[in-house]
Design a protein around this motif. Sequence first.
Motif, PDB file in Angstrom:
ATOM      1  N   MET A 191       0.823  -1.219   0.000  1.00  0.00           N
ATOM      2  CA  MET A 191       0.000   0.000   0.000  1.00  0.00           C
ATOM      3  C   MET A 191       0.857   1.269   0.000  1.00  0.00           C
ATOM      4  O   MET A 191       0.324   2.369   0.016  1.00  0.00           O
ATOM      5  CB  MET A 191      -0.935  -0.024   1.214  1.00  0.00           C
ATOM      6  N   LYS A 192       2.178   1.080   0.012  1.00  0.00           N
ATOM      7  CA  LYS A 192       3.133   2.213   0.001  1.00  0.00           C
ATOM      8  C   LYS A 192       2.860   3.202   1.147  1.00  0.00           C
ATOM      9  O   LYS A 192       2.841   4.416   0.970  1.00  0.00           O
ATOM     10  CB  LYS A 192       3.129   2.922  -1.358  1.00  0.00           C
ATOM     11  N   ILE A 193       2.658   2.617   2.302  1.00  0.00           N
ATOM     12  CA  ILE A 193       2.467   3.432   3.508  1.00  0.00           C
ATOM     13  C   ILE A 193       3.838   3.620   4.152  1.00  0.00           C
ATOM     14  O   ILE A 193       4.606   2.662   4.274  1.00  0.00           O
ATOM     15  CB  ILE A 193       1.529   2.710   4.507  1.00  0.00           C
ATOM     16  N   ASP A 194       4.152   4.842   4.567  1.00  0.00           N
ATOM     17  CA  ASP A 194       5.447   5.072   5.212  1.00  0.00           C
ATOM     18  C   ASP A 194       5.390   4.779   6.710  1.00  0.00           C
ATOM     19  O   ASP A 194       6.325   4.200   7.253  1.00  0.00           O
ATOM     20  CB  ASP A 194       5.902   6.511   4.948  1.00  0.00           C
ATOM     21  N   VAL A 195       4.318   5.217   7.339  1.00  0.00           N
ATOM     22  CA  VAL A 195       4.160   4.921   8.768  1.00  0.00           C
ATOM     23  C   VAL A 195       2.698   4.567   9.021  1.00  0.00           C
ATOM     24  O   VAL A 195       1.799   5.353   8.692  1.00  0.00           O
ATOM     25  CB  VAL A 195       4.528   6.137   9.655  1.00  0.00           C
ATOM     26  N   VAL A 196       2.468   3.386   9.577  1.00  0.00           N
ATOM     27  CA  VAL A 196       1.093   3.031   9.949  1.00  0.00           C
ATOM     28  C   VAL A 196       1.002   3.053  11.476  1.00  0.00           C
ATOM     29  O   VAL A 196       1.821   2.446  12.162  1.00  0.00           O
ATOM     30  CB  VAL A 196       0.657   1.672   9.356  1.00  0.00           C
ATOM     31  N   CYS A 197       0.026   3.809  11.982  1.00  0.00           N
ATOM     32  CA  CYS A 197      -0.130   3.947  13.436  1.00  0.00           C
ATOM     33  C   CYS A 197      -1.348   3.139  13.885  1.00  0.00           C
ATOM     34  O   CYS A 197      -2.388   3.170  13.222  1.00  0.00           O
ATOM     35  CB  CYS A 197      -0.335   5.411  13.810  1.00  0.00           C
ATOM     36  N   PHE A 198      -1.214   2.437  14.992  1.00  0.00           N
ATOM     37  CA  PHE A 198      -2.307   1.559  15.435  1.00  0.00           C
ATOM     38  C   PHE A 198      -2.531   1.688  16.943  1.00  0.00           C
ATOM     39  O   PHE A 198      -1.651   2.144  17.674  1.00  0.00           O
ATOM     40  CB  PHE A 198      -2.003   0.094  15.081  1.00  0.00           C
TER      41      PHE A 198
END
Length: 393
Positions: A191-198
């Motif tokens: 998905m070409k996400i640089d930072v995923v926050c959860f």
Amino acid sequence: MSDFVYLDNAATTFPKPPEVIHFMCDFYSRLGVNPGRSGFDLALEAEEVVLETRERLAKFFGGRQRDRLIFSHNVTDALNLVISSVLEPGDHAITTCLEHNSVLRPMYQQAARGVEVEMVPFNADGYVSAADIASRIRDTTKLVVMNHGSNVIGTVQPVEEVGAACRERGVLLVVDAAQTAGLVPIDVEQMKIDVVCFTGHKSLLGPPGTGGMYVAEHVDIEPCRSGGTGVKSALKGQPDEYPWHLEFGTLNTMGIAGLLAAQRWIEARGGIDAIHSHEMALAARLHAGMSRIDGVQLYCADLSHDHLPVLAFNINGMGAEQTGMMLDVDYNVVARTGLHCAPLVHEGIGTAKIDGSVRFAPGDFTSVQEIDRAVDAVAKLAEYAHSRSHSAA
Ligand SMILES: Cc1ncc(COP(=O)(O)O)c(C=O)c1O
């Protein structure tokens, strides 16, 4: 436990799997020492639990390096850390009107420091357009930070398309996956996400006070915070190595143990697809039942598009707070009412001036019978509101 129907799983999932609670208690009573700070056996054993959780969660988000999985207090904490670390006065940043205050407020703070913040609206169905976001990227754009799944209307946004546009233009994409992690597959590479926050306490089925982010391998974030790490203590700044680069102070080890047990539980349950199918079937039943009731207004609830099991609604002639209160007191149905910390969503769907909406969010432990009880309660309240408005006329 009293006989109530819990439909507030978008706030926090409840109950948690018993295995999670047992594992946490066992971990804390046997291994409740500080891992990563000492070399004695118990500390090493506790460290193994932390490492396994990092490993599992990194993979869960499609990441290849376990050390890029950073723990924080919750998604709000992770988002604040990234936003405040990345942006400088004079930068341009893009976000959306679907955001929770965990993004909006840090962005307003940045705007007050001289960052130009642009807000992208959503359409009548509750979706932002990737093309719209891409068209706003300019030379000074440093960051796009966006919601993956709305906590009010449940729409799931086209993050992968936004990722492609951001990667092409060299703009950092940070995703708030509070509502989607544990329900919708997330793959930072694809998905070409640089930072995923959860956050850990929603569909990841862990305890409150847990969360974090996965930082893609090509990204380096110079942190605006610092503190003890247990390694390289003579340095004046944070070590360059991850996770210590972005982790400060003692970890919530009991919470992290809970996240590990929850990951194991989700796997044994058949993975997030099984959970998503079950919850979407419940949401569809809820939707069908509520659509048949006169005087009920559902918002952006077309479940045939990318959607979470989250439904926002109001009953004509009754404020959201009153509906929520009567559902609880008269029918033992628990829901969340108001603005849901996402005021711009309510502006967009036209509910900001009528004290927001009611939100139903079934979870993995919700039964069909409970959905039917909730629909029945809404039908009775709609009838009551209708008869009240007639007797007043
Ligand atoms: C979309 C979204 N973002 C952020 C948050 C904040 O989560 P936490 O309070 O766990 O940081 C929530 C919680 O409701 C949410 O739904």
